[in-house]
Scaffold this active site. Sequence first.
Site, PDB file in Angstrom:
ATOM      1  CG  ASP A 633     -23.223 -25.460 -53.472  1.00 38.80           C
ATOM      2  OD1 ASP A 633     -23.349 -25.461 -52.361  1.00 38.80           O
ATOM      3  OD2 ASP A 633     -21.909 -26.453 -53.602  1.00 38.80           O
ATOM      4  CD  GLU A 866     -22.866 -31.716 -59.923  1.00 37.48           C
ATOM      5  OE1 GLU A 866     -23.236 -31.497 -59.152  1.00 37.48           O
ATOM      6  OE2 GLU A 866     -22.525 -31.792 -61.255  1.00 37.48           O
TER       7      GLU A 866
END
Length: 899
Positions: A633, A866
């Site tokens: 990303d 995460e």
Amino acid sequence: STLSTFTSSDHGKSPNPINVTTFYNYTFIVSISISEKFPSPNTPTMTGTSRRSARGRIKSSSSPSGDEGSDSLRYPPTIRRGRGKELVSIGAFKTNLKILVALIILGIIVIYFVVNQLVSHGLLYDESQKPRVITPFPAPKLMDLSMFQGEHKESLYWGTYRPHVYFGVRARTPQSLVAGLMWLGVKDEMYVMRHFCENSDDLSTFGWREHNGRDFGRQELVENDMILETSFVKSKEGSLGYGGDWAVRIDVKDKGLNDGAKRSAHLFFYLADEGGNVLNLGQDNLYFQGSSLLVSGSREDVGDWQIHLKSQNQLETHYSGFKTPHIYNLSDLVQQNLALQARKFGRLQLSDTSEDSSNIYIFQISGRLPFTIDIPFVSGIKGENSNVEKRLSSLTGLPLSDLLKKKHREFDTKFEECFNLSEKHDSETLGVGKTAIANMLGGIGYFYGQSKIYVPKSTQPESQNNFLLYWPAELYTAVPSRPFFPRGFLWDEGFHQLLIWRWDFRITLDIVGHWLDLLNIDGWIPREQILGAEALSKVPEEFVVQYPSNGNPPTLFLVIRDLIDAIRMEKFIASERDEVLSFLERASVRLDAWFQWFNTSQTGKEIGSYFWHGRDNKTTRELNPKTLSSGLDDYPRASHPSEDERHVDLRCWMYLAADCMHSITEFLGIEDKLSKEDYNSTAKLLSNFNLLNQMHYDSDHGAYFDFGNHTEKVKLIWKEVIQENGQLSRQLVRKTYGKPKLKLVPHVGYVSFFPFMSRIIPPDSPILEKQLDLISNRSILWSDYGLVSLAKTSSIYMKRNTEHDAPYWRGPIWMNMNYMILSSLHHYSKVDGPYSEKARAIYTELRSNLIRNVVGNYYKTGYIWEQYDQVKGTGKGTRLFTGWSALTVLIMSEDYPIF
């Protein structure tokens, strides 16, 4: 979105208003005294007594009297059968002929018009004219292999394949019978409906504590002062229906925080038929006396079926039936029904009514804590020989308890056999390991639908859309996170399967086969799978469309090469080995096409160079244009995207893919020597150490970098902008202060270590020592909790990418990359070389840090996360992220891929 709420208060306090809000254009506002109308969760009294007012039950349809059977067909009195010919005049014949000709001409015109409209809208056309991007790859599907039929397919038919809800059951078929659970929780003294997994629900903890991926799972959900335990188990014993019978047990317990006050709980268990088949309501749902037939029906796949409710506790039940093709808004239907009842009668209960031909039934089950309910499902019922009562008895009460205990023991035994951890770790660490694999397996879902694929509007003059629909497809896959990412992600899946195949390699082959069957004729696979209405309901519209120019790291090659190496190391018995080889033989043509897509669409200007497509070279908002296709990303790349870029991580992924394809062709003895040699030569080119260094190595930093049009002199500044409506606003925009140049991009981070992860660096190279120094340098990447994603010395370290985009891969600690780096540290510590001892010391400390931090966070917060904070090590991002964060289990067992 905000859930509907009911106000709750402690018994005896002054009355508060109840505000019940519903969505989808429904709003009810109710003001009722709580103490007078219905109790708070701690109030011992039960809800109202309107169960006698049942109405609207479904009646079976019947034919009007005298019209049954074909012999009852009535003829008009002027027409008689078998009585000879009627006389017809010539004039009447001519008139009828003219009418007939006119009707034929009119019909031709209508048909022409309809066909023309269908063609112009792309709904009817020659298959050869179908756009390539939505044309399936022309090869036999992997899921048609015999290994995925028969017993294997049936054994996986039913499962907890709805990861986006707290508890749900469905079959692996597009139009399934679906079951699920909702309940009323309490937040800020307000009732809130729990159904979909949400981070915002603030449950103390939830997730699977045990799950074997096939026929058993046990989950715990902690809601303030209440604990729900849901167990799911399947049984083929005595079952006559496809996929067998199954049962759900729900234990509801009090945490004991109410000083002895008995609180009540309201559960909502539902059955929905996605195919629209009518469900038949049982006859004793309002007078529960320990056992009740809730609902029954019939389906092509499982035949006649029934679902029952059994409990030894005193319970109150109510129901509501709906007819709707949608199930993603069931919680809204329940809340609307409860709101209407509250407005009319002041009671917190369903209406005990059903719409005609209902295909959904929701059952409210209320009782004082603690209580236990068993919900068995039996199918394939064929009269008295079906042993329904015996089958129900085996899936309720003590027999069900014994079955669940047996499955629990089997889970523990298999966990130890697969990972061999009992002698390496304490009980707390083992508990986290079991939770990690259980949530990975329990998070596997089944989805069906059509992806939306971007195409310019200019290529579709007759359409207002900027997308085409992929063909209807099914996907059986693990998911990264049930609350936030409950769908398939291509690059995540390769990491998931590194763990899953060690538990059940047949599940892995099934999942990888589903993904490869999504390949189009060009060899492209959409990177994010948002299939079906339920999945779409969780994703903002702007993120749904997939771009066919963009790839995603081909991590499926990780698990495929791992399986090949497992065969070489004789980890499979002969029959298992044959299954894997049969799979690879059929998969090879699709893997070849996938590789060729990357090798043609993502290549750079230099031989042996690649770059991720899809970066925005016109952005005025992003500090560094994101590279979403890379999976990393916002990791910093060249400041000014161009076709001159060279991305070192993609080069290494391509080396992995080429080397894996060479191994497949060699292993299977494929006779096409040319393709075999092509893969071999590509792998040799991409692993050429000197060429790699010429393209990507920076000797000053001792690191590998991307190459591109770059300047470090880029900032985000506040600027006043006049909007379209004429108003002045302040926006954070990108400003470049220096001219970009073609050069290496000087950001040390995860990308810098891809050649190290790929083990291209020779074990005796001084560059290896420099890599080890970078990894262990506390001023750069090292922390007491794991390796951070971007060097602390980077100009973009922990910088926002836009006003609304917090740093993601710019500092936080990620488990998948730490696992890959740890794997290579383990490798270099085992091979002969001057730096093996140094690699071993770094490996030992890094492994210990990672395990300690994940385990510690789990017991502090109740979740695996995460990512983890780069400074404090605390969990960040979405919780219950048991996708690649579950690789912690393999770190515990020191089980790494062989490259």
